[in-house]
Structures are given as C-alpha cells and as structure tokens.
Design a protein around this motif. Structure first.
Motif, mmCIF file in Angstrom:
data_model
loop_
_atom_site.group_PDB
_atom_site.id
_atom_site.type_symbol
_atom_site.label_atom_id
_atom_site.label_comp_id
_atom_site.label_asym_id
_atom_site.label_seq_id
_atom_site.Cartn_x
_atom_site.Cartn_y
_atom_site.Cartn_z
ATOM 1 N N LEU A 143 0.830 -1.209 0.000
ATOM 2 C CA LEU A 143 0.000 0.000 0.000
ATOM 3 C C LEU A 143 0.862 1.256 0.000
ATOM 4 O O LEU A 143 0.581 2.216 -0.713
ATOM 5 C CB LEU A 143 -0.926 -0.001 1.222
ATOM 6 N N ALA A 144 1.932 1.232 0.762
ATOM 7 C CA ALA A 144 2.825 2.394 0.834
ATOM 8 C C ALA A 144 3.510 2.673 -0.505
ATOM 9 O O ALA A 144 3.876 3.803 -0.792
ATOM 10 C CB ALA A 144 3.872 2.184 1.918
ATOM 11 N N ARG A 145 3.680 1.650 -1.343
ATOM 12 C CA ARG A 145 4.368 1.808 -2.617
ATOM 13 C C ARG A 145 3.457 2.190 -3.786
ATOM 14 O O ARG A 145 3.954 2.450 -4.875
ATOM 15 C CB ARG A 145 5.084 0.512 -2.970
ATOM 16 N N LEU A 146 2.147 2.204 -3.567
ATOM 17 C CA LEU A 146 1.238 2.526 -4.666
ATOM 18 C C LEU A 146 1.411 3.974 -5.107
ATOM 19 O O LEU A 146 1.663 4.857 -4.291
ATOM 20 C CB LEU A 146 -0.214 2.301 -4.237
ATOM 21 N N ASP A 147 1.252 4.196 -6.406
ATOM 22 C CA ASP A 147 1.336 5.569 -6.905
ATOM 23 C C ASP A 147 -0.006 6.283 -6.706
ATOM 24 O O ASP A 147 -1.000 5.676 -6.305
ATOM 25 C CB ASP A 147 1.774 5.596 -8.367
ATOM 26 N N THR A 148 -0.014 7.577 -6.984
ATOM 27 C CA THR A 148 -1.201 8.405 -6.747
ATOM 28 C C THR A 148 -2.405 7.916 -7.536
ATOM 29 O O THR A 148 -3.519 7.875 -7.018
ATOM 30 C CB THR A 148 -0.901 9.873 -7.104
ATOM 31 N N ARG A 149 -2.185 7.504 -8.762
ATOM 32 C CA ARG A 149 -3.292 7.017 -9.595
ATOM 33 C C ARG A 149 -3.926 5.751 -9.001
ATOM 34 O O ARG A 149 -5.145 5.621 -8.960
ATOM 35 C CB ARG A 149 -2.787 6.749 -11.001
ATOM 36 N N ALA A 150 -3.107 4.829 -8.542
ATOM 37 C CA ALA A 150 -3.634 3.599 -7.950
ATOM 38 C C ALA A 150 -4.391 3.898 -6.655
ATOM 39 O O ALA A 150 -5.429 3.283 -6.376
ATOM 40 C CB ALA A 150 -2.500 2.620 -7.672
ATOM 41 N N LEU A 151 -3.884 4.841 -5.880
ATOM 42 C CA LEU A 151 -4.575 5.210 -4.644
ATOM 43 C C LEU A 151 -5.926 5.845 -4.946
ATOM 44 O O LEU A 151 -6.908 5.590 -4.249
ATOM 45 C CB LEU A 151 -3.710 6.156 -3.809
ATOM 46 N N GLU A 152 -5.987 6.667 -5.990
ATOM 47 C CA GLU A 152 -7.269 7.255 -6.403
ATOM 48 C C GLU A 152 -8.252 6.172 -6.827
ATOM 49 O O GLU A 152 -9.446 6.268 -6.553
ATOM 50 C CB GLU A 152 -7.058 8.251 -7.538
ATOM 51 N N ASP A 153 -7.746 5.128 -7.478
ATOM 52 C CA ASP A 153 -8.609 4.027 -7.914
ATOM 53 C C ASP A 153 -9.268 3.317 -6.733
ATOM 54 O O ASP A 153 -10.413 2.872 -6.833
ATOM 55 C CB ASP A 153 -7.821 3.006 -8.737
#
Length: 69
Positions: free
Chosen positions: A34-44
């Motif tokens: 979770l800490a490594r996800l990029d901004t786009r993946a977090l928005e998803d």
C-alpha cells in the motif's frame, strides 16, 4: 439422504501458532505494498496518500478489528 442438525453452534476456534504468524506477515506485506502505490492507484481505491501512509505506518500488532473476534 440423511441430514444431521446440531442444536448448539460450534465455539469459535482460537487463533494461535502458525496461522497467527502467517496473518501477521500477510498484513505486513499488504501495508508495505500500500505504501508503494502511486497516486493514480490510490485514487482508484479511493484513498489519499496521507491515508495510505498512515495505514502503512501502523505497528504490526495494530491489526484490523475483525482479527480480534
């Protein structure tokens, strides 16, 4: 076909040993990912960078509430 009905529910099994260790390691891997996800993946998935970092920073023993049951 014969059916057998049990009048009393089975008591919940206590968690111990390897299953508890396995779940703890799994939680650690999930938080690291979770800490490594990029901004786009977090928005998803609908969370902010701050929420992801806060979750990833939680200590290992701070497990989700459903594990406590």
């Amino acid at each position: 076909m014969t059916q057998i009905a049990i009048n009393r529910p089975c008591p919940p099994r206590r968690r111990f040993g390897l299953s508890l260790l396995w779940d703890a390691l799994s939680l650690h891997r999930q938080r690291r990912t979770l800490a490594r996800l990029d901004t786009r993946a977090l928005e998803d998935i609908g969370i902010t960078r701050e929420q992801a970092e806060a979750e990833a920073a939680r200590p290992l023993w701070d497990a989700p509430e459903f594990w406590q049951k």
